[in-house]
Design a protein around this motif. Structure first.
Motif, PDB file in Angstrom:
ATOM      1  N   PHE A 183      86.728  37.955  38.987  1.00  0.00           N
ATOM      2  CA  PHE A 183      86.753  38.891  37.865  1.00  0.00           C
ATOM      3  C   PHE A 183      86.508  40.320  38.347  1.00  0.00           C
ATOM      4  O   PHE A 183      87.139  41.261  37.843  1.00  0.00           O
ATOM      5  N   VAL A 184      85.601  40.507  39.310  1.00  0.00           N
ATOM      6  CA  VAL A 184      85.307  41.849  39.811  1.00  0.00           C
ATOM      7  C   VAL A 184      86.539  42.458  40.471  1.00  0.00           C
ATOM      8  O   VAL A 184      86.778  43.675  40.385  1.00  0.00           O
ATOM      9  N   ARG A 185      87.336  41.648  41.135  1.00  0.00           N
ATOM     10  CA  ARG A 185      88.537  42.162  41.813  1.00  0.00           C
ATOM     11  C   ARG A 185      89.563  42.708  40.843  1.00  0.00           C
ATOM     12  O   ARG A 185      90.456  43.458  41.247  1.00  0.00           O
ATOM     13  N   THR A 186      89.464  42.352  39.557  1.00  0.00           N
ATOM     14  CA  THR A 186      90.380  42.901  38.553  1.00  0.00           C
ATOM     15  C   THR A 186      89.876  44.212  37.971  1.00  0.00           C
ATOM     16  O   THR A 186      90.624  44.877  37.243  1.00  0.00           O
ATOM     17  N   ILE A 187      88.635  44.604  38.268  1.00  0.00           N
ATOM     18  CA  ILE A 187      88.074  45.856  37.762  1.00  0.00           C
ATOM     19  C   ILE A 187      88.505  46.988  38.695  1.00  0.00           C
ATOM     20  O   ILE A 187      88.313  46.894  39.909  1.00  0.00           O
TER      21      ILE A 187
END
Length: 292
Positions: free
Chosen positions: A176-180
């Motif tokens: 999920f962090v990689r999509t931020i």
């Protein structure tokens, strides 16, 4: 032109490119509803119906409704005689710190692993999520806790749960962090924010949907766990699953299926509340993210 319009009126499906949906697509809602009823509705009805019966009717649990509903009376009897309040607070004493601790530590570790790209980080990430497929050895855990002086304590049980489910949180949050966008964090750093402030003020609010999902899963696992709790804190601290295991073997609950199923309902109510709150968080987080 008139001929074309009359042809389109005679053959509307050909003119619009539409055709009747295949029969399997039309049957999908019916099949999905049937599957939900079979897998969820029938077991749920069995629990509620048995919990509402008298002792004589509940000797052989089945799907038949009770002749006279005694659900509230059975729940009250379980609450008074089953040591439910003490076991409830024992479960809270373990579940709340364990869930909060694993979410905080796991999300911080996932943020670092997602933002730093190197061979060392990839290796650490592989090791971090290996706990999902590698089950912990209970004998080793018990011996280690004895060496540390944490055997039979709530702190030891909390540490065990955090270690077991840390891999799950890291796996969910890292993706999920990689999509931020990293530009959000860079803007905060330009304004003078340090790493901790960037994580708390920028990253953590954006993680609400995935953290809500992880909260549901971890609460479900920890709240219903009886295996690790039996070997680590069994006999020293009461939790709801441990208490149910003990009283189901005692004289009060022996073959009293109506009381056992009533206990199951009481034990499940906090999980239902957590799911309802977390579900709202998931929907609001997704909606806010779409608007932004």
């Amino acid at each position: 032109m008139n001929a074309a319009s009359s042809s389109s009126r005679r053959h509307p499906a050909r003119s619009t490119g539409l055709s009747d949906a295949p029969i399997w697509r039309r049957l999908q809602p019916f099949c999905a509803g049937t599957l939900v009823v079979v897998l969820i509705g029938i077991p749920l009805w069995l629990v509620v119906a048995t919990a509402g019966k008298s002792r004589g009717e509940a000797l052989t649990p089945d799907l038949s409704p009770p002749s006279h509903w005694r659900l509230l009376a059975n729940l009250e009897e379980v609450w008074r005689q089953g040591r439910v309040p003490a076991a409830f607070f024992g479960s809270l004493l373990i579940v709340v710190p364990a869930v909060i601790g694993v979410l905080v530590v796991g999300s911080m570790a996932a943020w670092i692993l997602a933002r730093r790209r190197s061979r060392l980080t990839a290796t650490l990430y592989a090791l971090a999520i290996s706990g999902i497929v590698l089950p912990p050895a209970i004998v080793t855990l018990v011996l280690l806790l004895r060496q540390l002086g944490l055997a039979g304590s709530a702190i030891g049980m909390i540490c065990v749960y955090m270690g077991i489910y840390l891999s799950t949180v890291i796996f969910f949050v890292t993706g999920f962090v990689r999509t931020i966008p990293a530009s959000l964090e860079e803007a905060a750093q330009i304004d003078g924010a340090g790493p901790v402030r960037v994580f708390v003020r920028v990253v953590l609010p954006l993680l609400r949907p995935v953290l809500a999902t992880a909260t549901i899963l971890i609460c479900l696992y920890v709240w219903n766990d009886v295996f690790y709790a039996f070997f680590i804190v069994g006999g020293r601290l009461d939790t709801l699953p441990l208490n149910l295991f003990q009283v189901a073997s005692a004289g009060l609950y022996l073959n009293n299926w109506h009381l056992i199923f009533a206990y199951v309902i009481l034990m499940s109510l906090p999980l239902v509340a957590v799911f309802a709150v977390a579900q709202r968080r998931i929907i609001s987080g997704i909606t806010n993210g779409a608007v932004r």
